[in-house]
Design an enzyme around this catalytic site. Structure first.
Site, PDB file in Angstrom:
ATOM      1  N   ASP A   1      -7.153   4.105  -4.727  1.00 34.08           N
ATOM      2  CA  ASP A   1      -7.671   4.160  -3.171  1.00 34.08           C
ATOM      3  C   ASP A   1      -8.326   5.240  -3.024  1.00 34.08           C
ATOM      4  O   ASP A   1      -8.419   6.156  -3.850  1.00 34.08           O
ATOM      5  CB  ASP A   1      -6.613   3.572  -2.272  1.00 34.08           C
ATOM      6  CG  ASP A   1      -7.300   3.255  -0.758  1.00 34.08           C
ATOM      7  OD1 ASP A   1      -7.767   2.104  -1.003  1.00 34.08           O
ATOM      8  OD2 ASP A   1      -7.407   4.005   0.070  1.00 34.08           O
TER       9      ASP A   1
ATOM     10  N   LYS B   1       0.707  -1.325   0.029  1.00 37.68           N
ATOM     11  CA  LYS B   1       0.024   0.057  -0.068  1.00 37.68           C
ATOM     12  C   LYS B   1       1.034   1.119   0.102  1.00 37.68           C
ATOM     13  O   LYS B   1       2.037   1.250   0.504  1.00 37.68           O
ATOM     14  CB  LYS B   1      -0.856  -0.058   1.147  1.00 37.68           C
ATOM     15  CG  LYS B   1      -2.156   0.831   1.192  1.00 37.68           C
ATOM     16  CD  LYS B   1      -3.203   0.239   0.639  1.00 37.68           C
ATOM     17  CE  LYS B   1      -4.429   1.020   0.063  1.00 37.68           C
ATOM     18  NZ  LYS B   1      -5.671   0.229  -0.092  1.00 37.68           N
TER      19      LYS B   1
HETATM   20  P1  NDP Z   1     -12.983   7.609  -3.016  1.00 38.97           P
HETATM   21  O1  NDP Z   1     -11.630   8.551  -2.735  1.00 38.97           O
HETATM   22  O2  NDP Z   1     -13.373   7.487  -4.454  1.00 38.97           O
HETATM   23  O3  NDP Z   1     -13.938   8.134  -2.210  1.00 38.97           O
HETATM   24  C1  NDP Z   1     -14.022   8.127  -0.862  1.00 38.97           C
HETATM   25  C2  NDP Z   1     -15.353   8.536  -0.127  1.00 38.97           C
HETATM   26  O4  NDP Z   1     -15.257   8.246   1.393  1.00 38.97           O
HETATM   27  C3  NDP Z   1     -15.578  10.090  -0.273  1.00 38.97           C
HETATM   28  O5  NDP Z   1     -16.990  10.107  -0.440  1.00 38.97           O
HETATM   29  C4  NDP Z   1     -14.850  10.744   0.898  1.00 38.97           C
HETATM   30  O6  NDP Z   1     -15.789  11.983   1.412  1.00 38.97           O
HETATM   31  C5  NDP Z   1     -15.042   9.673   1.937  1.00 38.97           C
HETATM   32  N1  NDP Z   1     -14.193   9.501   2.981  1.00 38.97           N
HETATM   33  C6  NDP Z   1     -12.906   9.738   2.942  1.00 38.97           C
HETATM   34  N2  NDP Z   1     -12.306   9.749   3.753  1.00 38.97           N
HETATM   35  C7  NDP Z   1     -13.034  10.055   4.902  1.00 38.97           C
HETATM   36  C8  NDP Z   1     -13.302  10.447   6.257  1.00 38.97           C
HETATM   37  N3  NDP Z   1     -12.115  10.554   6.862  1.00 38.97           N
HETATM   38  N4  NDP Z   1     -14.497  10.899   6.838  1.00 38.97           N
HETATM   39  C9  NDP Z   1     -15.544  10.441   6.268  1.00 38.97           C
HETATM   40  N5  NDP Z   1     -15.778  10.166   4.972  1.00 38.97           N
HETATM   41  C10 NDP Z   1     -14.341  10.119   4.344  1.00 38.97           C
HETATM   42  O7  NDP Z   1     -12.260   6.228  -2.420  1.00 38.97           O
HETATM   43  P2  NDP Z   1     -12.964   4.647  -2.647  1.00 38.97           P
HETATM   44  O8  NDP Z   1     -14.281   4.693  -3.019  1.00 38.97           O
HETATM   45  O9  NDP Z   1     -12.047   4.294  -3.755  1.00 38.97           O
HETATM   46  O10 NDP Z   1     -12.378   4.187  -1.103  1.00 38.97           O
HETATM   47  C11 NDP Z   1     -13.245   4.033  -0.186  1.00 38.97           C
HETATM   48  C12 NDP Z   1     -13.006   3.044   0.886  1.00 38.97           C
HETATM   49  O11 NDP Z   1     -12.932   1.608   0.147  1.00 38.97           O
HETATM   50  C13 NDP Z   1     -11.609   3.063   1.383  1.00 38.97           C
HETATM   51  O12 NDP Z   1     -11.770   2.414   2.567  1.00 38.97           O
HETATM   52  C14 NDP Z   1     -10.669   2.408   0.511  1.00 38.97           C
HETATM   53  O13 NDP Z   1      -9.706   1.724   1.259  1.00 38.97           O
HETATM   54  C15 NDP Z   1     -11.423   0.863   0.219  1.00 38.97           C
HETATM   55  N6  NDP Z   1     -11.241   0.026  -0.881  1.00 38.97           N
HETATM   56  C16 NDP Z   1     -11.372   0.852  -2.200  1.00 38.97           C
HETATM   57  C17 NDP Z   1     -10.992   0.117  -2.926  1.00 38.97           C
HETATM   58  C18 NDP Z   1     -11.105   0.547  -4.511  1.00 38.97           C
HETATM   59  O14 NDP Z   1     -10.858  -0.216  -5.541  1.00 38.97           O
HETATM   60  N7  NDP Z   1     -11.060   1.859  -4.868  1.00 38.97           N
HETATM   61  C19 NDP Z   1     -10.954  -1.643  -3.294  1.00 38.97           C
HETATM   62  C20 NDP Z   1     -11.058  -1.817  -1.794  1.00 38.97           C
HETATM   63  C21 NDP Z   1     -11.261  -1.024  -0.629  1.00 38.97           C
HETATM   64  P3  NDP Z   1     -14.694  13.404   1.038  1.00 38.97           P
HETATM   65  O15 NDP Z   1     -14.857  13.573  -0.485  1.00 38.97           O
HETATM   66  O16 NDP Z   1     -15.462  14.207   1.903  1.00 38.97           O
HETATM   67  O17 NDP Z   1     -13.628  12.980   1.242  1.00 38.97           O
HETATM   68  O1  2IT Z   2      -7.946  -1.965  -0.550  1.00 39.18           O
HETATM   69  C1  2IT Z   2      -7.782  -2.084  -1.921  1.00 39.18           C
HETATM   70  O2  2IT Z   2      -7.964  -3.212  -2.064  1.00 39.18           O
HETATM   71  C2  2IT Z   2      -7.532  -1.312  -2.906  1.00 39.18           C
HETATM   72  N1  2IT Z   2      -7.598  -0.183  -2.922  1.00 39.18           N
HETATM   73  C3  2IT Z   2      -7.487  -1.916  -4.361  1.00 39.18           C
HETATM   74  C4  2IT Z   2      -6.150  -2.412  -4.545  1.00 39.18           C
HETATM   75  C5  2IT Z   2      -5.594  -2.914  -5.967  1.00 39.18           C
HETATM   76  O3  2IT Z   2      -4.537  -3.129  -6.236  1.00 39.18           O
HETATM   77  O4  2IT Z   2      -6.550  -2.849  -6.812  1.00 39.18           O
END
Ligand code: NDP
Ligand code: 2IT
Length: 449
Positions: A168, A128
């Site tokens: 992420d 990461k």
């Molecule tokens: P994005 O940046 O696309 O979206 C994040 C969302 O979460 C936004 O709406 C953001 O709001 C909100 N958010 C972020 N930080 C905070 C906080 N501290 N408190 C409240 N709301 C918050 O990220 P992703 O959708 O990609 O990721 C979301 C989650 O999923 C994370 O935990 C990530 O690690 C996990 N994840 C992502 C994967 C992927 O493929 N993208 C795969 C597996 C897990 P704001 O705009 O206000 O910051």
């Molecule tokens: O938390 C996660 O699994 C991710 N943000 C996706 C990682 C990846 O390599 O696609």
């Protein structure tokens, strides 16, 4: 030594060696509690100190990321890449750009990633990275310059068979593309060193959808153990980013009514449901205009905006936390249960606090940890790596079918290793044991490295 003693001693060591890293301690404790009974009964795992080695990253790269703002100011951010574990494949995991990013958060994420990637059955180790850079309010050119500077240092530490980053929080298709462009220029190679790339330069179809869709496939499998499904259910989702958007889309397609989305400022509640047409607006608002979720209520006045609050106060059958770590606490868990929620599917990484997890498990409701239910994202990244290696692209149907079978397989593994004496499936235990066993086996085979 019994399992409980092992956990106490192990955690005391981890805390002493890694002070001031509460998120890392939290993630480690959860896994060690699950696997300790296995370790204390297996002298090989104990004597070869497999778990002790797993919690020590193989390598941590920390670097300066200097860049120049549009107004000409020199800016400096911290850059990181945690290369946690390469026992079963090259380091693999996302990059997070958020002001809260620090060593503790990235180590917890890289640690979780190691077990998640193992669960996918694909050959990917755990990694990461990220930066405390805040993308909010930055211009397109500032984002590009930042991504380029980040890669100018990181490029020498990554590669298609070494370490393959992806997105992420704060890193989506736009940022991956800028990082890939700079990587390609410096390394003088066109390889699959990033996943989540654009379709025109090697990105897999369905990678943007994969995490949210995969979480819903996993949720469907959990509900099926009780003869239920998403159809007709009310779903509360947090976040409004990549994972939340596609979880909402798939849940809706499966016949559920999604009533909330959120960001760090508050949440919107639409009692009529955020249907496909309204979701289209959300996609545009978040991904094109890069606006705030509160703007939803201007467009759809039948919805309400709750400033400074999280969605867990709303009545729902299924809760899908898809924003960030520790965004659902013990009190909120009790409220969800009191309101009739019977299924919690994590789209985010470690969104539920340990005390809240205990509330769900004591109530015997369906609860899945992110490392199982959000693994569809990295699994599809693994499929992108394969397509890049064979220089072919699969169809939507092929990728979706593979994603569905990977999620079903992870669910089966959780049931296999997590079913308790009374028949309740402890998905935390199941995912941790199944994920750990493959990594441990590979580490034992490879010697003390
Ligand atoms: P994005 O940046 O696309 O979206 C994040 C969302 O979460 C936004 O709406 C953001 O709001 C909100 N958010 C972020 N930080 C905070 C906080 N501290 N408190 C409240 N709301 C918050 O990220 P992703 O959708 O990609 O990721 C979301 C989650 O999923 C994370 O935990 C990530 O690690 C996990 N994840 C992502 C994967 C992927 O493929 N993208 C795969 C597996 C897990 P704001 O705009 O206000 O910051
Ligand atoms: O938390 C996660 O699994 C991710 N943000 C996706 C990682 C990846 O390599 O696609």
């Amino acid at each position: 030594m019994n399992a409980q003693e092992y956990v106490s001693q192990f955690m005391a060591d981890v805390i002493a060696k890694n002070p001031n890293e509460p998120e890392f301690h939290q993630a480690v404790r959860e896994v060690v509690e699950s696997v300790a009974p296995l370790i204390v009964e297996n002298p090989q795992l104990l004597n070869l100190k497999v778990m002790e080695r797993i919690v020590e990253p193989e390598r941590v790269v920390m670097f300066r990321v200097p860049w120049v703002s549009d107004s000409g100011e020199v800016m400096i951010n911290k850059g990181y890449r945690i290369q946690m574990n390469s026992a079963i494949g090259p380091y693999k995991g996302g990059v997070r750009f958020h002001p809260s990013v620090n060593l503790s958060i990235l180590k917890f994420l890289a640690f979780e990633q190691t077990f998640k990637n193992s669960l996918t059955t694909l050959p990917m180790g755990g990694g990461k990275g990220g930066s405390d850079f805040n993308p909010k309010g930055k211009s397109e050119m500032e984002i590009m310059r930042f991504c380029q500077s980040f890669i100018t240092e990181l490029y020498r530490h990554i590669g298609p068979d070494t370490d393959v980053p992806a997105g992420d929080i704060g890193v989506g298709g736009r940022e991956v593309a800028y990082m890939f462009g700079q990587y390609k220029r410096l390394a003088n190679e066109f390889t699959g060193t990033f996943t989540g790339k654009g379709r025109s330069f090697g990105g897999s179809i369905m990678r943007p959808e994969a995490t949210g869709y995969g979480a819903c496939y996993f949720g469907q499998a959990m509900l099926a153990t009780r003869g239920e499904s998403y159809k007709g259910k009310t779903v509360a989702i947090s976040g409004a980013g990549n994972v939340a958007q596609f979880a909402a889309q798939k849940a809706t397609a499966l016949g559920a009514k999604v009533v909330t989305l959120s960001d760090s400022n508050g949440f919107i509640y639409d009692p009529q449901g955020i249907n496909e047409e309204k979701l289209k607006y959300v996609f545009m608002l978040k991904n094109v205009q890069r606006g705030r979720i509160r703007e939803y209520v201007t467009k759809y006045p039948e919805a309400q905006y709750f400033d400074g609050q999280r969605p867990w106060i709303v009545k729902c059958d299924i809760a899908m936390p898809c924003a960030t770590q520790n965004e659902l606490n013990e009190e909120e868990a009790r409220t969800l249960i009191a309101n009739g929620c019977t299924c919690v599917v994590e789209g985010a990484n470690m969104p539920t606090t340990p005390a809240a997890i205990a509330v769900f498990q004591n109530a015997k409701i369906l609860y899945s940890p992110g490392k199982a239910s959000n693994a569809g994202g990295v699994a599809t990244s693994g499929l992108e790596m394969t397509q890049n290696s064979i220089r072919l692209g699969w169809s939507k149907e092929e990728v979706d079918q593979k994603l569905q079978s990977i999620m079903a397989n992870i669910h089966e593994r959780c049931v296999e290793f997590g079913t308790e004496d009374d028949g309740y499936v402890n998905y935390v235990k199941g995912a941790n044991i199944a994920g750990f066993m493959k990594v441990a086996d590979a580490m034992v085979a490879q010697g003390i490295v």
